[in-house]
Design a protein around this motif. Structure first.
Motif, mmCIF file in Angstrom:
data_model
loop_
_atom_site.group_PDB
_atom_site.id
_atom_site.type_symbol
_atom_site.label_atom_id
_atom_site.label_comp_id
_atom_site.label_asym_id
_atom_site.label_seq_id
_atom_site.Cartn_x
_atom_site.Cartn_y
_atom_site.Cartn_z
ATOM 1 N N THR A 163 0.831 -1.203 0.000
ATOM 2 C CA THR A 163 0.000 0.000 0.000
ATOM 3 C C THR A 163 0.863 1.250 0.000
ATOM 4 O OG1 THR A 163 -1.722 -1.211 1.205
ATOM 5 C CG2 THR A 163 -1.857 1.204 1.213
ATOM 6 N N LEU A 164 1.948 1.233 0.777
ATOM 7 C CA LEU A 164 2.872 2.372 0.793
ATOM 8 C C LEU A 164 3.484 2.584 -0.587
ATOM 9 C CD1 LEU A 164 4.416 4.533 2.434
ATOM 10 C CD2 LEU A 164 6.160 2.777 2.891
ATOM 11 N N GLY A 165 3.889 1.500 -1.243
ATOM 12 C CA GLY A 165 4.447 1.618 -2.586
ATOM 13 C C GLY A 165 3.467 2.233 -3.559
ATOM 14 N N GLU A 166 2.207 1.786 -3.515
ATOM 15 C CA GLU A 166 1.192 2.333 -4.411
ATOM 16 C C GLU A 166 0.865 3.783 -4.058
ATOM 17 O OE1 GLU A 166 -0.218 1.157 -7.092
ATOM 18 O OE2 GLU A 166 0.720 -0.836 -7.051
ATOM 19 N N ALA A 167 0.889 4.127 -2.770
ATOM 20 C CA ALA A 167 0.591 5.502 -2.362
ATOM 21 C C ALA A 167 1.667 6.468 -2.832
ATOM 22 C CB ALA A 167 0.445 5.573 -0.845
ATOM 23 N N ARG A 168 2.920 6.029 -2.789
ATOM 24 C CA ARG A 168 4.023 6.927 -3.153
ATOM 25 C C ARG A 168 4.302 6.945 -4.659
ATOM 26 N NH1 ARG A 168 7.579 7.212 1.502
ATOM 27 N NH2 ARG A 168 6.216 7.831 3.233
ATOM 28 N N HIS A 169 4.180 5.790 -5.311
ATOM 29 C CA HIS A 169 4.642 5.695 -6.699
ATOM 30 C C HIS A 169 3.670 4.994 -7.641
ATOM 31 C CE1 HIS A 169 8.588 7.206 -5.550
ATOM 32 N NE2 HIS A 169 8.624 6.325 -4.576
ATOM 33 N N ASP A 187 -1.975 10.157 6.524
ATOM 34 C CA ASP A 187 -1.150 11.370 6.504
ATOM 35 C C ASP A 187 0.177 11.134 5.798
ATOM 36 O OD1 ASP A 187 -3.034 12.910 7.875
ATOM 37 O OD2 ASP A 187 -2.291 12.235 9.822
ATOM 38 N N GLY A 188 0.141 10.304 4.754
ATOM 39 C CA GLY A 188 1.321 10.067 3.933
ATOM 40 C C GLY A 188 2.303 9.061 4.490
ATOM 41 N N ARG A 189 2.001 8.469 5.648
ATOM 42 C CA ARG A 189 2.936 7.531 6.267
ATOM 43 C C ARG A 189 2.248 6.188 6.505
ATOM 44 N NH1 ARG A 189 5.835 10.278 11.322
ATOM 45 N NH2 ARG A 189 7.129 8.430 11.023
ATOM 46 N N MET A 190 3.032 5.118 6.360
ATOM 47 C CA MET A 190 2.503 3.796 6.635
ATOM 48 C C MET A 190 2.114 3.694 8.101
ATOM 49 S SD MET A 190 4.268 0.086 5.968
ATOM 50 C CE MET A 190 5.144 0.017 7.526
ATOM 51 N N HIS A 191 0.939 3.098 8.336
ATOM 52 C CA HIS A 191 0.436 2.988 9.709
ATOM 53 C C HIS A 191 0.371 1.517 10.102
ATOM 54 C CE1 HIS A 191 -1.757 4.132 13.312
ATOM 55 N NE2 HIS A 191 -2.650 3.187 13.047
ATOM 56 N N GLN A 192 1.206 1.121 11.089
ATOM 57 C CA GLN A 192 1.237 -0.264 11.552
ATOM 58 C C GLN A 192 0.478 -0.466 12.851
ATOM 59 O OE1 GLN A 192 5.067 -2.560 10.285
ATOM 60 N NE2 GLN A 192 5.736 -0.737 11.363
ATOM 61 N N GLY A 193 0.199 0.618 13.571
ATOM 62 C CA GLY A 193 -0.475 0.492 14.848
ATOM 63 C C GLY A 193 0.492 0.241 15.990
ATOM 64 N N VAL A 194 -0.010 0.332 17.197
ATOM 65 C CA VAL A 194 0.814 0.167 18.392
ATOM 66 C C VAL A 194 1.371 -1.248 18.493
ATOM 67 C CG1 VAL A 194 0.790 0.216 20.930
ATOM 68 C CG2 VAL A 194 -0.449 1.961 19.626
#
Length: 316
Positions: A110-116, A141-148
């Motif tokens: 998902t991060l890859g698709e969001a950025r590029h 907010d543009g950053r990968m979210h993994q949670g606590v």
């Protein structure tokens, strides 16, 4: 400075590539995933990384399971793996102490698709990866979210059924993955055949020379309007609408990206169908929201892994 290397560790294959700042992945190395446990996997990853660059700057690594602080909490799709495998610490000393950052593979895709890829231009993206299982990823907010606890974005294990729930590969009951992942869809065939419903799926497998029900087999059965395939795919879409409806009501992202083998075969029409099925479940059904097919293909995971490594270790 050496290369940033992205690694996508899956249940059946490992993909390793050098990834530059533009998200371009090159010099791919692919191997079948060893089935002898973590040590054999680590050896193959280290060998592949050093083949690409003897002095890498950083390594990002995606794995099919929850991760926190470089430790794989569990990975049920990796043969011979137990709990709490310290993957980053197992790899880093063998590549000259280069930093190794580990994340969930669906989150990294998902991060890859969001950025590029398909999610460019959006700061909040929900990823839905339809393959053997169902992966989910979050960029907020543009950053990968993994949670606590490293388990944020586990879309495939959102409960979608209360009455007569199906058992999921994770051991729980009623998870989305049991209805919309290829493995869960395949297990449903036996239920329908026991009820006397006829299906051409075995014939289609033979025609295609397949020894398992691949995404292309499902697509062919759907095009043939095979009775069993149609019902199972309709059930999968209904289950996806429940999970996605809940996720979007909580997160209110502006883009939903779909990837994985089933999405690649069925395409944008299938995504549009899922969007329409989900819309009645949304608190804000008519807002502008993109529902799109991933564009990076197999590279989504390695690109996202490299992005994580670059942002965390190199602050670039």
């Amino acid at each position: 400075m050496g290369s940033v290397i992205g690694v996508d560790l899956g249940g059946t294959k490992i993909l390793v590539a050098a990834v530059d700042e533009t998200g371009s992945a090159t010099e791919h190395i692919k191997h079948a995933t060893p089935t002898e446990g973590p040590e054999a996997v680590v050896e193959l990853i280290v060998e592949s990384v050093l083949e690409l660059d003897p002095e890498p700057a950083a390594i990002g690594l995606g794995v099919p399971g929850p991760v926190i602080d470089g430790i794989v909490l569990e990975a049920p799709n990796l043969v011979g793996w137990g709990r709490d495998v310290p993957l980053a610490d197992m790899i880093s000393p063998r590549i000259g102490g280069a930093p190794v950052v580990v994340g969930n593979d669906a989150n990294l895709g998902t991060l890859g698709e969001a950025r590029h890829g398909a999610g460019q231009g959006s700061t909040d993206v929900l990823g839905c990866w339809l393959g053997t299982g169902v992966g989910g990823g979050l960029v907020l907010d543009g950053r990968m979210h993994q949670g606590v606890h490293g388990v944020a974005g586990e879309l495939g294990h959102v409960p979608v059924a209360k009455a007569n729930p199906r058992r999921c590969a994770c051991g729980r009951w009623g998870c989305l993955e049991a209805y919309a992942g290829r493995a869960g869809m395949e297990s449903a065939i036996d239920r329908f055949r026991a009820e006397g419903r006829l299906t051409r799926i075995p014939e289609i497998m033979a025609e295609k020379g397949k020894d398992r029900i691949t995404s292309s087999v499902w697509k062919a059965a759907w095009k043939d309007r095979d009775e069993v395939a149609v019902v199972i795919i309709e059930e999968a879409v209904a289950a996806l609408s429940v999970a996605l409806g809940g996720a979007l009501n909580i997160l209110d992202v502006d883009t939903v990206v779909f990837g994985g083998g089933l999405t690649e075969k069925f395409g944008q029409d299938h995504v549009d169908w899922i969007a329409e099925a989900t819309r009645p479940r949304l608190m804000a059904p008519d807002v502008e929201r993109r529902w799109v097919v991933a564009t990076l293909g197999d590279d989504a995971g390695v690109v996202g892994a490299a992005e994580l490594a670059r942002s965390v270790t190199l602050a670039v």
